[in-house]
Design a protein around this motif. Structure first.
Motif, PDB file in Angstrom:
ATOM      1  N   ILE A  23       0.843  -1.212   0.000  1.00 39.45           N
ATOM      2  CA  ILE A  23       0.000   0.000   0.000  1.00 39.45           C
ATOM      3  C   ILE A  23       0.871   1.251   0.000  1.00 39.45           C
ATOM      4  O   ILE A  23       0.691   2.165  -0.809  1.00 39.45           O
ATOM      5  CB  ILE A  23      -0.947   0.004   1.222  1.00 39.45           C
ATOM      6  CG1 ILE A  23      -2.000  -1.108   1.077  1.00 39.45           C
ATOM      7  CG2 ILE A  23      -1.624   1.367   1.389  1.00 39.45           C
ATOM      8  CD1 ILE A  23      -2.822  -1.356   2.335  1.00 39.45           C
ATOM      9  N   ASP A  24       1.844   1.300   0.902  1.00 43.00           N
ATOM     10  CA  ASP A  24       2.705   2.486   0.977  1.00 43.00           C
ATOM     11  C   ASP A  24       3.493   2.661  -0.318  1.00 43.00           C
ATOM     12  O   ASP A  24       3.594   3.762  -0.852  1.00 43.00           O
ATOM     13  CB  ASP A  24       3.673   2.354   2.153  1.00 43.00           C
ATOM     14  CG  ASP A  24       4.454   3.632   2.392  1.00 43.00           C
ATOM     15  OD1 ASP A  24       3.819   4.648   2.765  1.00 43.00           O
ATOM     16  OD2 ASP A  24       5.684   3.638   2.194  1.00 43.00           O
ATOM     17  N   ALA A  28       1.425   6.115 -11.929  1.00 44.94           N
ATOM     18  CA  ALA A  28      -0.035   6.125 -11.738  1.00 44.94           C
ATOM     19  C   ALA A  28      -0.380   4.948 -10.831  1.00 44.94           C
ATOM     20  O   ALA A  28       0.423   4.023 -10.679  1.00 44.94           O
ATOM     21  CB  ALA A  28      -0.719   5.969 -13.094  1.00 44.94           C
ATOM     22  N   PRO A  29      -1.574   4.968 -10.201  1.00 47.92           N
ATOM     23  CA  PRO A  29      -1.925   3.872  -9.271  1.00 47.92           C
ATOM     24  C   PRO A  29      -2.278   2.578  -9.991  1.00 47.92           C
ATOM     25  O   PRO A  29      -3.400   2.081  -9.895  1.00 47.92           O
ATOM     26  CB  PRO A  29      -3.114   4.459  -8.487  1.00 47.92           C
ATOM     27  CG  PRO A  29      -3.697   5.498  -9.375  1.00 47.92           C
ATOM     28  CD  PRO A  29      -2.580   6.049 -10.201  1.00 47.92           C
ATOM     29  N   ILE A  30      -1.326   2.045 -10.724  1.00 50.48           N
ATOM     30  CA  ILE A  30      -1.492   0.764 -11.408  1.00 50.48           C
ATOM     31  C   ILE A  30      -0.389  -0.155 -10.878  1.00 50.48           C
ATOM     32  O   ILE A  30       0.759   0.272 -10.741  1.00 50.48           O
ATOM     33  CB  ILE A  30      -1.333   0.911 -12.938  1.00 50.48           C
ATOM     34  CG1 ILE A  30      -2.294   1.991 -13.464  1.00 50.48           C
ATOM     35  CG2 ILE A  30      -1.557  -0.417 -13.638  1.00 50.48           C
ATOM     36  CD1 ILE A  30      -2.080   2.351 -14.931  1.00 50.48           C
ATOM     37  N   LEU A  34       0.768   3.358  -3.306  1.00 54.24           N
ATOM     38  CA  LEU A  34      -0.286   4.376  -3.242  1.00 54.24           C
ATOM     39  C   LEU A  34       0.054   5.647  -2.476  1.00 54.24           C
ATOM     40  O   LEU A  34      -0.672   6.637  -2.579  1.00 54.24           O
ATOM     41  CB  LEU A  34      -1.563   3.747  -2.678  1.00 54.24           C
ATOM     42  CG  LEU A  34      -2.136   2.596  -3.543  1.00 54.24           C
ATOM     43  CD1 LEU A  34      -3.312   1.954  -2.842  1.00 54.24           C
ATOM     44  CD2 LEU A  34      -2.533   3.098  -4.927  1.00 54.24           C
ATOM     45  N   SER A  35       1.151   5.657  -1.698  1.00 53.22           N
ATOM     46  CA  SER A  35       1.395   6.876  -0.918  1.00 53.22           C
ATOM     47  C   SER A  35       1.756   8.044  -1.831  1.00 53.22           C
ATOM     48  O   SER A  35       1.493   9.197  -1.502  1.00 53.22           O
ATOM     49  CB  SER A  35       2.478   6.643   0.141  1.00 53.22           C
ATOM     50  OG  SER A  35       3.719   6.377  -0.453  1.00 53.22           O
ATOM     51  N   ARG A  57      -2.977  -5.336 -12.595  1.00 51.12           N
ATOM     52  CA  ARG A  57      -2.729  -6.085 -13.832  1.00 51.12           C
ATOM     53  C   ARG A  57      -1.914  -7.312 -13.454  1.00 51.12           C
ATOM     54  O   ARG A  57      -0.825  -7.174 -12.883  1.00 51.12           O
ATOM     55  CB  ARG A  57      -1.959  -5.228 -14.832  1.00 51.12           C
ATOM     56  CG  ARG A  57      -2.710  -3.938 -15.145  1.00 51.12           C
ATOM     57  CD  ARG A  57      -2.113  -3.196 -16.300  1.00 51.12           C
ATOM     58  NE  ARG A  57      -2.832  -1.932 -16.465  1.00 51.12           N
ATOM     59  CZ  ARG A  57      -2.505  -1.002 -17.361  1.00 51.12           C
ATOM     60  NH1 ARG A  57      -1.484  -1.214 -18.172  1.00 51.12           N
ATOM     61  NH2 ARG A  57      -3.204   0.104 -17.465  1.00 51.12           N
ATOM     62  N   ARG A  94      -8.555   0.670  -2.417  1.00 56.87           N
ATOM     63  CA  ARG A  94      -7.890   1.947  -2.157  1.00 56.87           C
ATOM     64  C   ARG A  94      -7.560   2.709  -3.443  1.00 56.87           C
ATOM     65  O   ARG A  94      -6.885   3.730  -3.406  1.00 56.87           O
ATOM     66  CB  ARG A  94      -6.605   1.700  -1.376  1.00 56.87           C
ATOM     67  CG  ARG A  94      -6.849   1.332   0.080  1.00 56.87           C
ATOM     68  CD  ARG A  94      -5.573   0.813   0.715  1.00 56.87           C
ATOM     69  NE  ARG A  94      -5.760   0.587   2.141  1.00 56.87           N
ATOM     70  CZ  ARG A  94      -5.497   1.482   3.095  1.00 56.87           C
ATOM     71  NH1 ARG A  94      -5.038   2.675   2.777  1.00 56.87           N
ATOM     72  NH2 ARG A  94      -5.697   1.183   4.358  1.00 56.87           N
ATOM     73  N   GLY A  95      -7.983   2.169  -4.574  1.00 58.44           N
ATOM     74  CA  GLY A  95      -7.840   2.933  -5.814  1.00 58.44           C
ATOM     75  C   GLY A  95      -6.843   2.387  -6.815  1.00 58.44           C
ATOM     76  O   GLY A  95      -6.652   2.977  -7.878  1.00 58.44           O
ATOM     77  N   ALA A  96      -6.189   1.258  -6.492  1.00 62.97           N
ATOM     78  CA  ALA A  96      -5.196   0.722  -7.418  1.00 62.97           C
ATOM     79  C   ALA A  96      -5.862  -0.115  -8.503  1.00 62.97           C
ATOM     80  O   ALA A  96      -6.829  -0.832  -8.240  1.00 62.97           O
ATOM     81  CB  ALA A  96      -4.182  -0.137  -6.665  1.00 62.97           C
ATOM     82  N   GLU A  97      -5.321  -0.006  -9.713  1.00 58.98           N
ATOM     83  CA  GLU A  97      -5.727  -0.915 -10.780  1.00 58.98           C
ATOM     84  C   GLU A  97      -4.735  -2.070 -10.790  1.00 58.98           C
ATOM     85  O   GLU A  97      -3.529  -1.861 -10.734  1.00 58.98           O
ATOM     86  CB  GLU A  97      -5.695  -0.174 -12.120  1.00 58.98           C
ATOM     87  CG  GLU A  97      -5.983  -1.092 -13.295  1.00 58.98           C
ATOM     88  CD  GLU A  97      -5.815  -0.399 -14.633  1.00 58.98           C
ATOM     89  OE1 GLU A  97      -6.035   0.833 -14.715  1.00 58.98           O
ATOM     90  OE2 GLU A  97      -5.422  -1.091 -15.594  1.00 58.98           O
TER      91      GLU A  97
END
Lengths: 429, 429
Positions: B246-247, B314-316, B250-251, B288, B283-286
């Protein structure tokens, strides 16, 4: 034939992983096996060298060039000894150069790791093939060797011995890769391989080094020439100054750490210079001087700016009388090759000023310029002398073939303990 | 206009002598004066920035690009604080990194000196103008700055403040030289000046950095992109692994030390992966994933090799299930950008193996990839992050703007105590 060197370099790079994965003992065993293998193969090496020598003689090569190419039993034994000496040097890989606990509890270390794949581009002397391989592999790297065409058979015979040692240790022989086809276009190809080669080190004449610097896309560490200066301060010990002039200029005029220029403070020149130059001349030196030098020592030839810029590689010394340490420093800033500069003085303040303002790779206080080499300065062995003010400056030992990187150990530390929800990616890029 | 940048660089190089001649206190005073001068000139800087902003808006610039260009009172205050922080960092110049008495009595030291003239080539953010100047001058160098055309007026206003500080300290303003004419041809000229520039550091997008690397004859230290990996070992603490994922992802997804790829050991995947990916997605991640990932988490999009090679900014997150630590290491060797790789494990042997075999500039054990920056790792400030395995590797602080050279002190030692008479030079070369 485009792609010939790329293929070699790809294989060498892949072999580099195997060398990097060895621990210090594994690399020590490998170097000892390399020394044994060269020893066992010495007759093959001498036979191959005879082929190179015949070809060189037929092409009209003579003198120093032919001597550099020549191997005999003693020189091969010297190669074996050199490999064993490199094997015995302290291992730079894994050295922790910094260790620090951060406020958040992270343990941060800087640790030396190998560079990866190193390319050596060199001329006549076949011993460089073994020396460079030993240094690169001891520091955990693979090496891509491109020796001169004149030493091709000798280099192939030495490389064959090194390959045997690698195979015997269960390692890929491509960790020592020789560019056997010595066509110039392959050097050009090699110099473009920035995705495969971490560092290229040229060793040889200024022409070769300029060619490499001109065409390289890979990082290059080099030195063009050594225009070393001796500054005789007004507070110099006269006998000591003469002794360092004689050693610096005449103990081996053909090498890069020999003196080329002597700068003499006007306050000591009248008394010291005439006898000193007479002594240097009596020992075989040719003196080229500025006007004030010639007033004190009329036998000197007139020195030009070309003289002050020249690496003579011969027993010729250019001499200039200066009015101050400032003028000496100014002269050195103008003509330096960033190799070695010497001050002779009993005045500590003058010495410290000289050390502070001169930014050459080695600055000597009351010691001969001839001491600037890896062996004398305590590196054990050197792969070259860098006058590039990046990565390594001065003699390059094993450490110069490694890089420090960061190893961070934690217990789950995150940068943000409470990461907010983010907007999803705008587009599935 | 050929020669425009050469002239600038010659003046900057000459000014570098004056900066190098300062002692630590002199450089400290200079940096404090620089901070004061930027503070005093903040209204001028904001006015100039308004001109840049108007021009950018008229040209249709929006969003993040416009935000990077924008200055306000708070951001100018941030620039002032940053200069003061650099002023307060430990002085690298003059540091003795090795000291050794040789058997012949010579005292050999390795001592840090400035590199000389450093060129910075960068994009939108005007604060880089002050940051880079502060770091370069603190380490005793001069700097040649080439910022983006969009920030031209802001950069000129900041440079004017820095020049005022230099003049006030009796120093040549050319120690901070700005390439005001931002035509692309001048960057090309700058990159050829290998006789004047000791190091070029590009900072910006991958395109700018590739352009610099492609055309440079001067030494370049760069990083293209950060494709950072998190390997979740079979012996990972599940909660800790999720926290670091997560950190890391996404941080702050838009920076180079954010995670791009997660590799998960098959033995822990069944139990850990579905919930972990659900949490990351929530939490918003895509996500793949490879086939095995998609079998466990069907909402994941299919990942391709292009995904594993991508710096998403980007949050991928791309995810792959691996059978072993070997497979994880293999994957990293193939796709690494040499930036930052993380292992999560409670198995010390696995951690040490990962550290040994991964050769990225930073390897983290049970800590977030987001910690790879100069501030967090204890460097105080950074001028960039190097993924070039030469000179500096990882975050570059003040030390990276210096080089170690040799200082040798003797009492008249010569290499040969009894130098034989030599043959005079064959020809008056």
């Amino acid at each position: 034939m485009t792609g010939y060197v790329r293929t070699l370099a790809e294989r060498a790079r892949s072999a580099a992983q195997a060398i990097a994965a060895l621990d210090g003992e594994g690399r020590l065993a490998l170097l000892n096996a390399m020394a044994d293998s060269v020893e066992a193969g010495s007759q093959d090496i001498l036979k191959a060298n005879a082929v190179d020598m015949d070809r060189a003689k037929a092409a009209g090569t003579t003198g120093a060039m032919l001597d550099r190419l020549r191997l005999d039993e003693q020189r091969v034994a010297g190669i074996v000894t050199a490999i064993r000496e490199v094997a015995g040097l302290p291992d730079p890989v894994g050295q922790v150069t910094r260790s620090d606990v951060r406020p958040n509890g992270l343990v941060v270390e800087k640790v030396r790791i190998p560079l990866g794949l190193i390319a050596m581009i060199y001329e006549a002397r076949p011993n460089v093939t073994a020396d460079a391989a030993a240094l690169c592999l001891r520091a955990g790297n693979a090496v891509l060797l491109r020796g001169g065409s004149e030493a091709r058979d000798s280099n192939m015979a030495i490389a064959a011995c090194l390959h045997r040692a690698l195979r015997d240790q269960g390692l890929p022989p491509e960790a020592v890769s020789l560019v056997e086809d010595t066509a110039r276009e392959h050097v050009l190809e090699l110099l473009q391989l920035s995705d495969l080669i971490d560092l290229a080190i040229p060793r040889g004449g200024e022409k070769l080094i300029r060619f490499v610097a001109e065409h390289a896309r890979v990082p290059v560490i080099k030195h063009y020439k050594g225009v070393c200066h001796l500054y005789v301060d007004k507070a110099a010990d006269p006998a000591l100054a003469l002794r360092l002039a004689i050693d610096g200029k005449l103990s081996r005029p053909g090498v890069c750490n020999a003196l080329e220029t002597m700068l003499v403070h006007a306050d000591i020149a009248d008394e010291w210079l005439p006898d000193a130059l007479a002594e240097l001349q009596a020992r075989g030196a040719e003196i080229r001087g500025c006007e004030r030098t010639r007033a004190l020592f009329p036998e000197a030839v007139a020195a030009t700016d070309e003289d002050f810029d020249a690496e003579y590689l011969a027993p010729i010394l250019s001499v200039r009388v200066v009015d101050s340490i400032d003028q000496a420093i100014e002269h050195i800033h103008r003509f330096t090759s960033d190799h070695t500069e010497v001050i002779v003085t009993t005045d500590k303040a003058a010495a410290e000023r000289f050390v502070r303002e001169i930014r050459s790779s080695a600055v000597m206080v009351n010691a001969s310029s001839r001491f600037n080499d890896g062996g004398t300065l305590g590196l054990g062995a050197e792969i070259g002398i860098s006058t590039t003010r990046l990565h390594a400056y001065g003699p390059m030992g094993l450490e110069s073939l490694t890089i420090e990187r960061y190893v961070v150990r934690g217990e789950g530390q995150a940068r943000h303990e409470d990461v907010p929800k983010v907007e999803p990616a705008a587009s599935a890029a």
